[in-house]
Design an enzyme around this catalytic site. Sequence first.
Site, PDB file in Angstrom:
ATOM      1  N   HIS A   1       0.892  -5.742   3.716  1.00  0.00           N
ATOM      2  CA  HIS A   1      -0.122  -5.059   2.912  1.00  0.00           C
ATOM      3  C   HIS A   1      -0.133  -5.664   1.518  1.00  0.00           C
ATOM      4  O   HIS A   1       0.587  -6.610   1.213  1.00  0.00           O
ATOM      5  CB  HIS A   1       0.063  -3.547   2.933  1.00  0.00           C
TER       6      HIS A   1
ATOM      7  N   HIS B   1       3.185  -6.497  -0.239  1.00  0.00           N
ATOM      8  CA  HIS B   1       3.920  -7.680   0.200  1.00  0.00           C
ATOM      9  C   HIS B   1       3.289  -8.887  -0.495  1.00  0.00           C
ATOM     10  O   HIS B   1       3.958  -9.820  -0.906  1.00  0.00           O
ATOM     11  CB  HIS B   1       3.843  -7.870   1.714  1.00  0.00           C
TER      12      HIS B   1
ATOM     13  N   CYS C   1      19.166   5.170   9.088  1.00  0.00           N
ATOM     14  CA  CYS C   1      17.703   5.303   8.950  1.00  0.00           C
ATOM     15  C   CYS C   1      17.050   4.044   9.502  1.00  0.00           C
ATOM     16  O   CYS C   1      17.276   2.948   8.975  1.00  0.00           O
ATOM     17  CB  CYS C   1      17.307   5.506   7.483  1.00  0.00           C
TER      18      CYS C   1
ATOM     19  N   CYS D   1      14.704   2.167   7.009  1.00  0.00           N
ATOM     20  CA  CYS D   1      15.368   1.260   6.053  1.00  0.00           C
ATOM     21  C   CYS D   1      16.220   0.233   6.780  1.00  0.00           C
ATOM     22  O   CYS D   1      16.671  -0.731   6.164  1.00  0.00           O
ATOM     23  CB  CYS D   1      16.313   2.018   5.122  1.00  0.00           C
TER      24      CYS D   1
ATOM     25  N   CYS E   1      15.563  10.752   4.691  1.00  0.00           N
ATOM     26  CA  CYS E   1      15.558   9.562   3.840  1.00  0.00           C
ATOM     27  C   CYS E   1      14.431   9.724   2.806  1.00  0.00           C
ATOM     28  O   CYS E   1      13.305  10.065   3.175  1.00  0.00           O
ATOM     29  CB  CYS E   1      15.296   8.330   4.717  1.00  0.00           C
TER      30      CYS E   1
ATOM     31  N   HIS F   1      11.346   7.345   3.679  1.00  0.00           N
ATOM     32  CA  HIS F   1      10.587   7.480   4.922  1.00  0.00           C
ATOM     33  C   HIS F   1      10.353   8.925   5.347  1.00  0.00           C
ATOM     34  O   HIS F   1       9.612   9.182   6.294  1.00  0.00           O
ATOM     35  CB  HIS F   1      11.302   6.702   6.044  1.00  0.00           C
TER      36      HIS F   1
ATOM     37  N   LYS G   1       1.664   6.902  -3.415  1.00  0.00           N
ATOM     38  CA  LYS G   1       2.556   6.034  -2.663  1.00  0.00           C
ATOM     39  C   LYS G   1       1.807   5.427  -1.470  1.00  0.00           C
ATOM     40  O   LYS G   1       0.935   6.082  -0.904  1.00  0.00           O
ATOM     41  CB  LYS G   1       3.702   6.887  -2.099  1.00  0.00           C
TER      42      LYS G   1
ATOM     43  N   LYS H   1       0.734   4.849   5.621  1.00  0.00           N
ATOM     44  CA  LYS H   1      -0.312   4.712   6.620  1.00  0.00           C
ATOM     45  C   LYS H   1      -1.031   6.044   6.829  1.00  0.00           C
ATOM     46  O   LYS H   1      -2.208   6.085   7.111  1.00  0.00           O
ATOM     47  CB  LYS H   1       0.292   4.203   7.917  1.00  0.00           C
TER      48      LYS H   1
HETATM   49  O1  ME8 Z   1      12.749  -4.941   3.508  1.00  0.00           O
HETATM   50  N1  ME8 Z   1       5.441  -2.451  -4.151  1.00  0.00           N
HETATM   51  O2  ME8 Z   1      11.126  -6.027   4.723  1.00  0.00           O
HETATM   52  P1  ME8 Z   1       9.807  -5.219   4.300  1.00  0.00           P
HETATM   53  C1  ME8 Z   1       5.959  -3.681  -4.361  1.00  0.00           C
HETATM   54  N2  ME8 Z   1      12.969  -7.208   6.207  1.00  0.00           N
HETATM   55  N3  ME8 Z   1       6.505  -4.459  -3.389  1.00  0.00           N
HETATM   56  C2  ME8 Z   1       6.528  -3.977  -2.141  1.00  0.00           C
HETATM   57  C3  ME8 Z   1       6.002  -2.687  -1.821  1.00  0.00           C
HETATM   58  C4  ME8 Z   1       5.426  -1.910  -2.907  1.00  0.00           C
HETATM   59  N4  ME8 Z   1       4.903  -0.703  -2.731  1.00  0.00           N
HETATM   60  N5  ME8 Z   1       6.184  -2.497  -0.496  1.00  0.00           N
HETATM   61  C5  ME8 Z   1       6.776  -3.633  -0.003  1.00  0.00           C
HETATM   62  C6  ME8 Z   1      12.407  -5.742   4.358  1.00  0.00           C
HETATM   63  N6  ME8 Z   1       6.977  -4.523  -0.984  1.00  0.00           N
HETATM   64  C7  ME8 Z   1      13.469  -6.618   5.027  1.00  0.00           C
HETATM   65  C8  ME8 Z   1      13.908  -7.644   4.013  1.00  0.00           C
HETATM   66  S1  ME8 Z   1      15.188  -9.813   3.229  1.00  0.00           S
HETATM   67  C9  ME8 Z   1      16.565 -10.576   3.750  1.00  0.00           C
HETATM   68  C10 ME8 Z   1      14.951  -8.603   4.472  1.00  0.00           C
HETATM   69  C11 ME8 Z   1       7.557  -5.886  -0.826  1.00  0.00           C
HETATM   70  O3  ME8 Z   1       8.727  -5.692   5.215  1.00  0.00           O
HETATM   71  C12 ME8 Z   1       8.808  -6.077  -1.680  1.00  0.00           C
HETATM   72  O4  ME8 Z   1       9.029  -7.444  -1.900  1.00  0.00           O
HETATM   73  O5  ME8 Z   1      10.042  -3.767   4.206  1.00  0.00           O
HETATM   74  C13 ME8 Z   1       9.909  -5.547  -0.796  1.00  0.00           C
HETATM   75  O6  ME8 Z   1      11.189  -6.019  -1.168  1.00  0.00           O
HETATM   76  C14 ME8 Z   1       9.462  -6.106   0.544  1.00  0.00           C
HETATM   77  O7  ME8 Z   1       8.017  -6.017   0.510  1.00  0.00           O
HETATM   78  C15 ME8 Z   1      10.027  -5.318   1.704  1.00  0.00           C
HETATM   79  O8  ME8 Z   1       9.464  -5.832   2.862  1.00  0.00           O
END
Ligand code: ME8
Length: 554
Positions: free
Chosen positions: A20, A23, A128, A131, A167, A170, A320, A323
């Site tokens: 989204h 990311h 969780c 997370c 959590c 979530h 926040k 979905k």
């Molecule tokens: O955590 N505001 O993946 P993930 C800003 N696979 N950045 C955001 C955000 C928001 N509201 N939501 C997501 C994971 N992000 C693991 C990581 S790394 C070895 C493993 C961004 O798909 C931000 O960079 O949940 C966050 O750290 C990342 O998406 C989490 O992506």
Amino acid sequence: MPKETFFITTPIYYTNWVPHIWHAYSSIICDTLARYQKINGKKVKFSTWVDENSQKAVLKATEMNMEIMPYLDMMAEKHKAVWDGLNIKYTDFIRTTEERHHKLVREVLQKCYDNGDIYQAEYEWMYCVGCEAFKKDEDLVCLNKTTKETFPFSSKVKMSENILKVCPDHLTEPQKIKEKNWFFRLSKYENFLKDFYHSPEWKNFVIPDNRFNEVKAFVGRWLEDFSISRETNTFGIKLPFDETQVTYVWFDALFNYVTVCKYPDNGGNDEAFWPADIHVVAKDIIRFHAIYWPAMLKSAGYPMPKNILTTGYFTVDGQKISKSLWNVIDPVEFSAKYSKDLLTLYMLSSINIGQDGDFDQKQAILMYNAKLANNLGNLVNRVVVLALKLDWVLENNKLRRYSGVSMEWDTWIYDNKYFSFDSDNIFEKIDKLKNEINEDFERFNLKGILDDSFKFLDKLNDFTTQKEPWQMIKDETKLEETKEVLYTIAEWLRQVGLALYPFFPEKMSEMFVKLWLEDYTQNLEAGELQKLIAKNETFVIKEKGDPLFLRIDI
Ligand code: ME8
């Protein structure tokens, strides 16, 4: 001499969602920093990826009635399409299900096991899935199911059907898990981590400082060994010393950063890129990157990454992202409707990296119209239209007449009679831009670069309004003067264009072409930024062309 290397990474995104807009925030930061380092002459590696060996993905595939591998193939394509759609210029895309990654993870697990850092134990804990992390009571909050309110957990709160321990991210109850698992001996690395964080060489390991302080405080309080495998999951990378178990998320995902160096998909060897220069992550995963990761690397015998750049969290129009609220914004659709430049401009200049922010769509459009469409776009258009009315060539040999002996651009500017007009102080602003851009990029001060560029453009617009070249052009006796004014504006637009290229590469390329700097994109991509900053140019304006940025109606 071989080029200096630069390696930057996005987080490894989960595949239970299509990426989204937030990311995209992390990926756009990486893209901007990587583009800058490339035009500044470094050999750049920029990796992005998908985190596939997770319970979330398995659950999602089941929910969609799909086998796991076809589901993951589909999601990997969707993730790639988002990054390609946003013109994120990654050099490596890796999936954690790939063979090369399995090979690397098994190698490092064996190494950590051989040196005594992995042991087996039984435990009972809360987990969780959202997370993909174990939780303790202090990590959870209470949720009133009827009112949907949350409040802090304490042992005095009585749990019931209606009051649940959940959590905070979530709002779901963690699973209770009792398993015999393999653990990583994090406690052994407590002193290593403390020394590491406090050594002068690593004083900026986590950026910004407040996040680093949180990490240090956390390590000062409590460091427990953590589980690295799951007994009940079957999908994932099998432990080399116990094939009945698979490793789960963190040990698996984090080592992706090394896989792309040791086993790059070009078949060669990119080990010179390790250690990474920057891992960009949000605050949700900072502990894993700043605490687990250095300890795991130390155990496996790899040097430490140089910086962990930690972003805050964004909300959308004050809410926040969720979905269930339908406020998940698809970044590609959004860019197609408005513009990718709007996204970049608003996200990188409405907050400093590290702060939390809100994506207020109306403010984003207003900012785009004011800064890109009016401030920059209109000025380019004015120069082009007026230059076309002259003889189309704004020559740099004008520099000679005004400085007398010296042909230096700066000398000319400071001596130039046309610039006695105002001083709050346009020269300082362009000097700041030219001299500090490198430092600002090295300090990840992307907001600073954008702010300085647009403040400078404000001044340049004031200068233009004051000189009124559209009036001067009507006076035969002032033709030379008009050319010089236009030349000056064009030259300074060129400087701003160079500073803004890593943020808005397509539009700045278009602007260079309008000014007859047709080889600029190629030269920048070959790492010649400093040469171009120092160059004297002749501008030839041949045609009006389309406006650079179209205003967006709210
Ligand atoms: O955590 N505001 O993946 P993930 C800003 N696979 N950045 C955001 C955000 C928001 N509201 N939501 C997501 C994971 N992000 C693991 C990581 S790394 C070895 C493993 C961004 O798909 C931000 O960079 O949940 C966050 O750290 C990342 O998406 C989490 O992506």
